[in-house]
Design a protein around this motif. Sequence first.
Motif, PDB file in Angstrom:
ATOM      1  N   ALA A   1     -44.465 -13.329  82.036  1.00 21.87           N
ATOM      2  CA  ALA A   1     -44.008 -14.537  82.711  1.00 21.87           C
ATOM      3  C   ALA A   1     -43.497 -15.517  81.664  1.00 21.87           C
ATOM      4  N   GLN A   2     -42.714 -16.489  82.129  1.00 21.42           N
ATOM      5  CA  GLN A   2     -42.244 -17.533  81.235  1.00 21.42           C
ATOM      6  C   GLN A   2     -42.258 -18.873  81.947  1.00 21.42           C
ATOM      7  N   LEU A   3     -42.345 -19.934  81.142  1.00 16.75           N
ATOM      8  CA  LEU A   3     -42.291 -21.303  81.628  1.00 16.75           C
ATOM      9  C   LEU A   3     -41.210 -22.045  80.857  1.00 16.75           C
ATOM     10  N   HIS A   4     -40.378 -22.789  81.571  1.00 16.10           N
ATOM     11  CA  HIS A   4     -39.440 -23.731  80.965  1.00 16.10           C
ATOM     12  C   HIS A   4     -39.737 -25.086  81.569  1.00 16.10           C
ATOM     13  N   GLN A   5     -40.153 -26.021  80.732  1.00 17.86           N
ATOM     14  CA  GLN A   5     -40.552 -27.342  81.202  1.00 17.86           C
ATOM     15  C   GLN A   5     -39.541 -28.388  80.744  1.00 17.86           C
ATOM     16  N   GLU A   6     -38.978 -29.109  81.720  1.00 17.96           N
ATOM     17  CA  GLU A   6     -38.062 -30.206  81.425  1.00 17.96           C
ATOM     18  C   GLU A   6     -38.867 -31.486  81.267  1.00 17.96           C
ATOM     19  N   LEU A   7     -38.651 -32.176  80.147  1.00 22.81           N
ATOM     20  CA  LEU A   7     -39.364 -33.404  79.830  1.00 22.81           C
ATOM     21  C   LEU A   7     -38.383 -34.568  79.775  1.00 22.81           C
ATOM     22  N   PRO A   8     -38.879 -35.803  79.804  1.00 26.79           N
ATOM     23  CA  PRO A   8     -37.967 -36.952  79.723  1.00 26.79           C
ATOM     24  C   PRO A   8     -37.137 -36.930  78.448  1.00 26.79           C
ATOM     25  N   GLY A   9     -35.974 -37.550  78.531  1.00 25.77           N
ATOM     26  CA  GLY A   9     -35.125 -37.678  77.352  1.00 25.77           C
ATOM     27  C   GLY A   9     -34.413 -36.409  76.945  1.00 25.77           C
ATOM     28  N   GLY A  10     -34.246 -35.462  77.868  1.00 27.55           N
ATOM     29  CA  GLY A  10     -33.539 -34.230  77.544  1.00 27.55           C
ATOM     30  C   GLY A  10     -34.348 -33.238  76.739  1.00 27.55           C
ATOM     31  N   ARG A  11     -35.634 -33.511  76.559  1.00 25.65           N
ATOM     32  CA  ARG A  11     -36.478 -32.572  75.820  1.00 25.65           C
ATOM     33  C   ARG A  11     -36.905 -31.422  76.723  1.00 25.65           C
ATOM     34  N   ALA A  12     -37.175 -30.285  76.115  1.00 23.02           N
ATOM     35  CA  ALA A  12     -37.618 -29.111  76.875  1.00 23.02           C
ATOM     36  C   ALA A  12     -38.601 -28.307  76.029  1.00 23.02           C
ATOM     37  N   TYR A  13     -39.567 -27.734  76.715  1.00 21.59           N
ATOM     38  CA  TYR A  13     -40.624 -26.941  76.082  1.00 21.59           C
ATOM     39  C   TYR A  13     -40.740 -25.640  76.864  1.00 21.59           C
ATOM     40  N   ALA A  14     -40.873 -24.526  76.182  1.00 22.05           N
ATOM     41  CA  ALA A  14     -40.899 -23.231  76.869  1.00 22.05           C
ATOM     42  C   ALA A  14     -41.989 -22.342  76.283  1.00 22.05           C
ATOM     43  N   VAL A  15     -42.554 -21.501  77.133  1.00 26.08           N
ATOM     44  CA  VAL A  15     -43.585 -20.536  76.729  1.00 26.08           C
ATOM     45  C   VAL A  15     -43.256 -19.197  77.371  1.00 26.08           C
ATOM     46  N   PHE A  16     -43.342 -18.136  76.590  1.00 25.81           N
ATOM     47  CA  PHE A  16     -43.248 -16.775  77.114  1.00 25.81           C
ATOM     48  C   PHE A  16     -44.578 -16.081  76.863  1.00 25.81           C
ATOM     49  N   LEU A  17     -45.045 -15.299  77.842  1.00 27.12           N
ATOM     50  CA  LEU A  17     -46.330 -14.610  77.695  1.00 27.12           C
ATOM     51  C   LEU A  17     -46.240 -13.211  78.278  1.00 27.12           C
ATOM     52  N   ALA A  18     -46.763 -12.243  77.548  1.00 23.39           N
ATOM     53  CA  ALA A  18     -46.856 -10.860  78.030  1.00 23.39           C
ATOM     54  C   ALA A  18     -48.277 -10.376  77.768  1.00 23.39           C
ATOM     55  N   ALA A  19     -48.900  -9.831  78.798  1.00 24.17           N
ATOM     56  CA  ALA A  19     -50.274  -9.321  78.699  1.00 24.17           C
ATOM     57  C   ALA A  19     -50.223  -7.809  78.513  1.00 24.17           C
ATOM     58  N   SER A  20     -50.624  -7.335  77.343  1.00 19.38           N
ATOM     59  CA  SER A  20     -50.554  -5.910  77.026  1.00 19.38           C
ATOM     60  C   SER A  20     -51.946  -5.286  77.147  1.00 19.38           C
ATOM     61  N   PRO A  21     -52.138  -4.354  78.080  1.00 22.11           N
ATOM     62  CA  PRO A  21     -53.460  -3.758  78.283  1.00 22.11           C
ATOM     63  C   PRO A  21     -53.783  -2.715  77.212  1.00 22.11           C
ATOM     64  N   LEU A  22     -54.674  -3.047  76.302  1.00 24.63           N
ATOM     65  CA  LEU A  22     -55.126  -2.043  75.330  1.00 24.63           C
ATOM     66  C   LEU A  22     -55.883  -0.938  76.059  1.00 24.63           C
ATOM     67  N   ASP A  23     -56.665  -1.356  77.056  1.00 26.35           N
ATOM     68  CA  ASP A  23     -57.344  -0.409  77.953  1.00 26.35           C
ATOM     69  C   ASP A  23     -57.639  -1.175  79.237  1.00 26.35           C
ATOM     70  N   GLY A  24     -58.517  -0.654  80.068  1.00 30.43           N
ATOM     71  CA  GLY A  24     -58.772  -1.280  81.350  1.00 30.43           C
ATOM     72  C   GLY A  24     -59.559  -2.568  81.297  1.00 30.43           C
ATOM     73  N   HIS A  25     -60.108  -2.921  80.135  1.00 32.06           N
ATOM     74  CA  HIS A  25     -60.921  -4.129  80.051  1.00 32.06           C
ATOM     75  C   HIS A  25     -60.649  -4.957  78.797  1.00 32.06           C
ATOM     76  N   THR A  26     -59.596  -4.644  78.064  1.00 32.42           N
ATOM     77  CA  THR A  26     -59.222  -5.433  76.895  1.00 32.42           C
ATOM     78  C   THR A  26     -57.721  -5.693  76.933  1.00 32.42           C
TER      79      THR A  26
END
Length: 268
Positions: A168-193
């Motif tokens: 998933a990703q987030l793009h956040q618009e902030l005042p003054g034309g600023r923007a902050y973004a986060v990308f996240l991927a959850a990689s399953p090493l196994d069924g519980h980690t």
Amino acid sequence: MARACEVGTTPYGTTLLGQPIAVVRKADSGVACFTAHQCVAHIGLIWVALEEPVAPLPSFPEFDDDTFHTIVCPSYDWDCHASRRLENFLDFAHFAWVHPGTKGDREFPEVSNQEVWREGDEVRVRQPRPEPRDDPEKTGGPADDDQPTDDGRVMSTMHYRGYPPLAAQLHQELPGGRAYAVFLAASPLDGHTTRTFWHVARNYGFEQPDSEFVQFQLDMVESDRPIVESQRPGAIPTDVTAELHATDDNVTLQWRRLLRELVERALL
């Protein structure tokens, strides 16, 4: 998965769904898996498919945008199922209680109006959201062009894109034309980690050390970790009626419905 910067000409070993994986960088700057799985370098990460891919790779437009500075952050492991880790990123209801002073305020626990819709096999969200004014990661500290609400918070607009099953990703618009973004991927090493791979990008505050933004995020997700690790059952139920939901859970309900569709499609 692995961070592309960690993979060189010496084999890099990791685990995916309980299977050992060895990845190496080739002379032509591509990557290859000794274990005969498909792999490709994309947005600063090495992606591995154990079987024939059935969906395109997720996008993170800020990664190749020259107006943004992107940090490929260090990965971290949680003792949880990957589906729980990813859903935590898309859950808005916990902000006021788990992240007061940064992403939420206990004086204002309500989740503001949100637009949630499907585009193909993606869940998309648009949400106007006021956040604490003293959040240095998002606002860069008090600024002349901030537009505080009547209660002193900063108004922003959140744009989420959920890429099933585990990104998933987030793009956040902030005042003054600023923007902050986060990308996240959850990689399953196994069924519980689960190993979380994540990027942070911003188009402001270039004079600030990257370490401030990375540590801020790490401190914040450390508040999430004990909650996510204690959720039972470990994996998200495929039946959306198996757990109790509130009206603030619209995003995660849409996400669960999409995951269920994909499971049913794979079983056909």
